[in-house]
Enzyme design. Sequence first.
Site, short mmCIF file in Angstrom:
data_model
loop_
_atom_site.label_atom_id
_atom_site.label_comp_id
_atom_site.label_asym_id
_atom_site.label_seq_id
_atom_site.Cartn_x
_atom_site.Cartn_y
_atom_site.Cartn_z
N HIS A 144 0.82 -1.23 0.00
CA HIS A 144 0.00 0.00 0.00
C HIS A 144 0.85 1.27 0.00
O HIS A 144 0.34 2.36 -0.23
CB HIS A 144 -0.92 0.04 1.22
CG HIS A 144 -1.97 -1.03 1.25
ND1 HIS A 144 -2.81 -1.27 0.18
CD2 HIS A 144 -2.32 -1.94 2.20
CE1 HIS A 144 -3.63 -2.27 0.48
NE2 HIS A 144 -3.35 -2.70 1.69
N ASP A 181 -2.58 -10.56 -2.55
CA ASP A 181 -3.15 -10.06 -1.29
C ASP A 181 -4.62 -9.68 -1.52
O ASP A 181 -4.99 -9.24 -2.61
CB ASP A 181 -2.35 -8.83 -0.85
CG ASP A 181 -2.71 -8.36 0.56
OD1 ASP A 181 -1.91 -8.63 1.48
OD2 ASP A 181 -3.77 -7.72 0.72
N HIS A 183 -6.23 -7.29 -0.46
CA HIS A 183 -6.38 -5.84 -0.69
C HIS A 183 -5.67 -5.45 -1.98
O HIS A 183 -4.73 -6.13 -2.41
CB HIS A 183 -5.79 -5.07 0.49
CG HIS A 183 -6.38 -5.44 1.82
ND1 HIS A 183 -5.77 -6.33 2.68
CD2 HIS A 183 -7.54 -5.06 2.41
CE1 HIS A 183 -6.53 -6.47 3.76
NE2 HIS A 183 -7.61 -5.72 3.62
N ASP A 266 -4.21 -12.93 3.12
CA ASP A 266 -5.44 -12.49 3.79
C ASP A 266 -6.70 -12.77 2.96
O ASP A 266 -7.79 -12.32 3.34
CB ASP A 266 -5.36 -11.01 4.22
CG ASP A 266 -4.70 -10.12 3.19
OD1 ASP A 266 -4.50 -10.57 2.05
OD2 ASP A 266 -4.39 -8.96 3.52
#
Length: 364
Positions: A144, A181, A183, A266
């Site tokens: 991120h 991931d 996200h 995740d």
Amino acid sequence: MGNSVNRVGFAWDDTCLGHVSGPMLRSDTASSWLPTPNFESPERLLACRQVLQASGRLDLMVPLPPRRASLDDLRLVHTAEHLEMVRSSEGFDGPALVGDAICAGPGTWDACRAAAGAVIGAVSEVVAGRLDSAFALVRPPGHHATPDTAMGSCLVNNVAVAARYAQQHLGAGRVAIVDWDVHHGNGTEDVFADDASVLFLSTHQENFYPPDRGHVADRGSAGTTVNVPLPAGSGDEGYFSAFDRVIVPALRAFAPDLVFVSAGQDAAGTDPLGRMCVSADGFRGLARRVLDAAGGRVVAVLEGGYSLGQMPWCVLAIVEELLGVDPSFERDPMAIDGPTTLRPEETAAIDRVVAELAARPVRS
Ligand SMILES: [Zn+2]
């Protein structure tokens, strides 16, 4: 198990444990949030290492010496102002909010340099041919983090720094980054959106974190960004289909010299943050697909993954694929009951990406 195992590096540095992530606060709503413990904890690394150790697989890996990324290394991606902000956290009394859902504290700067340095060390060995592949079990995660922004548990973009390092110092030409991931890897996408030499491929839960990112139409000015947003609840079959129909063909079309995996687990079924149903067997299948497409030359780097019970099994499965050894467990003992077949909404989501790539293909 076969007679020989692949040479797989294990990048680990105790310094990564020294980053105390503090309460999990969103900067926009910080005042209304309880200061809850952060899922992004040192225990994540310890739990994964313990399962690798107990399974005996860690003994088959090649330990890599710790290495700190230099300021020049980090400047390959990040601005001087951003790095100065992270470095200044050395003087904090304790963890303090430095961005959206990210705190930094006294141990953070060293942990960031250790994490990025571990990935640089791993890719150096792989490019030199002394290793086939590597797994970097590091934190804080990175995908991120943009050139000038810390957010979502990330301060320094470990994979982006190592990708640039491989290009500038190790002679790597085209580099691909597969980000599975749950996200969206907004930071990595931002770094390479205008760069035709880096292919960024992301599967993620649609309409999740960060908000309004990772859309199918987001291809970057270079056309080497590919986003595969998947509906919540997708399981192994949905991910396999996304990889078989989009990720693997794009990798083969781009023909990279080197492949990184932003390996956040995740999307696992019991993850407290993600809403997907992937099992450890699913991650094993994803690793297999990437390894096949990459000719075995893969540097996998931990990103997210917050289920202390299930994530270690996912990491073990990925490592076993890197090693080229048989599974040490028959079925993910932590797997939840997810969809066992491809759901129509998953097919529709993947169809949209296939149509986008037909209109604007990935080329080498
Ligand atoms: Zn994540």
